[in-house]
Design a protein around this motif. Structure first.
Motif, PDB file in Angstrom:
ATOM      1  N   LYS A  81      -4.114  -0.561  -4.602  1.00  0.00           N
ATOM      2  CA  LYS A  81      -5.291  -0.270  -5.051  1.00  0.00           C
ATOM      3  C   LYS A  81      -5.528   1.340  -4.639  1.00  0.00           C
ATOM      4  O   LYS A  81      -6.376   1.986  -5.152  1.00  0.00           O
ATOM      5  CB  LYS A  81      -6.448  -1.070  -4.311  1.00  0.00           C
ATOM      6  CG  LYS A  81      -6.377  -2.561  -4.482  1.00  0.00           C
ATOM      7  CD  LYS A  81      -7.038  -3.093  -5.634  1.00  0.00           C
ATOM      8  CE  LYS A  81      -7.069  -4.487  -5.990  1.00  0.00           C
ATOM      9  NZ  LYS A  81      -6.047  -4.893  -6.604  1.00  0.00           N
ATOM     10  N   GLN A  82      -4.922   1.591  -3.584  1.00  0.00           N
ATOM     11  CA  GLN A  82      -5.057   3.141  -2.900  1.00  0.00           C
ATOM     12  C   GLN A  82      -3.931   3.487  -2.443  1.00  0.00           C
ATOM     13  O   GLN A  82      -2.988   2.659  -2.116  1.00  0.00           O
ATOM     14  CB  GLN A  82      -6.129   3.096  -1.694  1.00  0.00           C
ATOM     15  CG  GLN A  82      -7.491   2.660  -2.084  1.00  0.00           C
ATOM     16  CD  GLN A  82      -8.166   3.587  -2.997  1.00  0.00           C
ATOM     17  OE1 GLN A  82      -8.014   4.750  -3.062  1.00  0.00           O
ATOM     18  NE2 GLN A  82      -9.076   3.249  -4.149  1.00  0.00           N
ATOM     19  N   ASN A  83      -3.496   4.754  -2.331  1.00  0.00           N
ATOM     20  CA  ASN A  83      -2.295   5.426  -1.554  1.00  0.00           C
ATOM     21  C   ASN A  83      -2.627   5.119  -0.234  1.00  0.00           C
ATOM     22  O   ASN A  83      -3.744   5.279   0.263  1.00  0.00           O
ATOM     23  CB  ASN A  83      -2.447   6.741  -2.052  1.00  0.00           C
ATOM     24  CG  ASN A  83      -2.318   7.166  -3.584  1.00  0.00           C
ATOM     25  OD1 ASN A  83      -1.504   6.410  -4.050  1.00  0.00           O
ATOM     26  ND2 ASN A  83      -2.749   8.440  -3.847  1.00  0.00           N
ATOM     27  N   ASP A  84      -1.306   4.998   0.306  1.00  0.00           N
ATOM     28  CA  ASP A  84      -1.362   4.385   1.837  1.00  0.00           C
ATOM     29  C   ASP A  84      -0.284   5.477   2.597  1.00  0.00           C
ATOM     30  O   ASP A  84       0.941   5.028   2.267  1.00  0.00           O
ATOM     31  CB  ASP A  84      -0.945   2.976   2.161  1.00  0.00           C
ATOM     32  CG  ASP A  84      -1.013   2.756   3.370  1.00  0.00           C
ATOM     33  OD1 ASP A  84      -1.259   3.412   4.405  1.00  0.00           O
ATOM     34  OD2 ASP A  84      -0.908   1.361   3.843  1.00  0.00           O
ATOM     35  N   PHE A  85      -0.827   6.435   3.364  1.00  0.00           N
ATOM     36  CA  PHE A  85       0.157   7.585   4.052  1.00  0.00           C
ATOM     37  C   PHE A  85       0.043   7.105   5.355  1.00  0.00           C
ATOM     38  O   PHE A  85       0.418   8.180   6.220  1.00  0.00           O
ATOM     39  CB  PHE A  85      -0.162   8.856   3.466  1.00  0.00           C
ATOM     40  CG  PHE A  85      -0.212   9.045   2.077  1.00  0.00           C
ATOM     41  CD1 PHE A  85       0.845   8.635   1.261  1.00  0.00           C
ATOM     42  CD2 PHE A  85      -1.163   9.628   1.450  1.00  0.00           C
ATOM     43  CE1 PHE A  85       0.853   8.757  -0.002  1.00  0.00           C
ATOM     44  CE2 PHE A  85      -1.515   9.770   0.070  1.00  0.00           C
ATOM     45  CZ  PHE A  85      -0.368   9.426  -0.529  1.00  0.00           C
ATOM     46  N   LYS A  86      -0.354   5.939   6.026  1.00  0.00           N
ATOM     47  CA  LYS A  86      -0.588   5.628   7.447  1.00  0.00           C
ATOM     48  C   LYS A  86       0.758   5.874   8.003  1.00  0.00           C
ATOM     49  O   LYS A  86       0.995   6.257   9.281  1.00  0.00           O
ATOM     50  CB  LYS A  86      -1.302   4.399   7.703  1.00  0.00           C
ATOM     51  CG  LYS A  86      -2.744   4.468   7.361  1.00  0.00           C
ATOM     52  CD  LYS A  86      -3.473   3.088   7.582  1.00  0.00           C
ATOM     53  CE  LYS A  86      -3.531   2.358   6.459  1.00  0.00           C
ATOM     54  NZ  LYS A  86      -3.976   1.097   6.403  1.00  0.00           N
TER      55      LYS A  86
END
Length: 151
Positions: A81-86
């Motif tokens: 649903k969202q970009n995830d750069f964690k």
């Protein structure tokens, strides 16, 4: 004559911008591809057990001295649903459907090894093991070394 020059200039500019916009996130934003590295392009799903299980394998193998300066991973979650750069070792973008036109996905996980200009070197359908992932990375390096200057 001027019309031909203008048309030619537009075509050249369009081809250059297309090369830079090889991949898009869910929101249509272009994904910047690193230059001078091969890209492990991983299409996965958060709902896929095999996808989640192979992430530590990909990260571990890409840390190895033989590969760490030659490869970078970019992941696309088809159910994201969202970009995830964690996790900087496994940046994950929410997938845009146009990516699957250029890089077909028969199921998840699907992994491509590509050059920074989007040339496909290796296609891998299914989950990776450490052993077969190393084999594919070495094969990609050999392909690039036999055609220098084409990363």
């Amino acid at each position: 004559m001027i019309r031909k020059i203008i048309v030619l200039a537009v075509l050249i500019l369009a081809s250059k911008s297309f090369a830079k916009d090889i991949l898009k996130d869910k929101f249509g934003n272009p994904v910047k591809l690193p230059e001078n590295k091969l890209i492990v392009l991983n299409f996965m799903a958060y709902s896929c057990g095999h996808c989640m299980a192979e992430i530590p394998t990909i990260k571990k193998v890409l840390r190895e001295p033989e590969f760490k300066n030659n490869f970078v991973v970019i992941a696309f979650a088809i159910d994201g649903k969202q970009n995830d750069f964690k996790d900087p070792e496994f940046p994950t973008y929410a997938n845009h459907p146009e990516n699957q036109v250029r890089f077909p996905i028969l199921g998840t996980p699907t992994t491509y090894i590509i050059t920074s200009n989007g040339k496909k070197l290796i296609t891998i359908y299914g989950a990776l093991t450490e052993e077969n992932f190393r084999k594919y990375l070495k094969e990609a390096l050999k392909k690039v070394q036999s055609a220098p200057g084409r990363i």
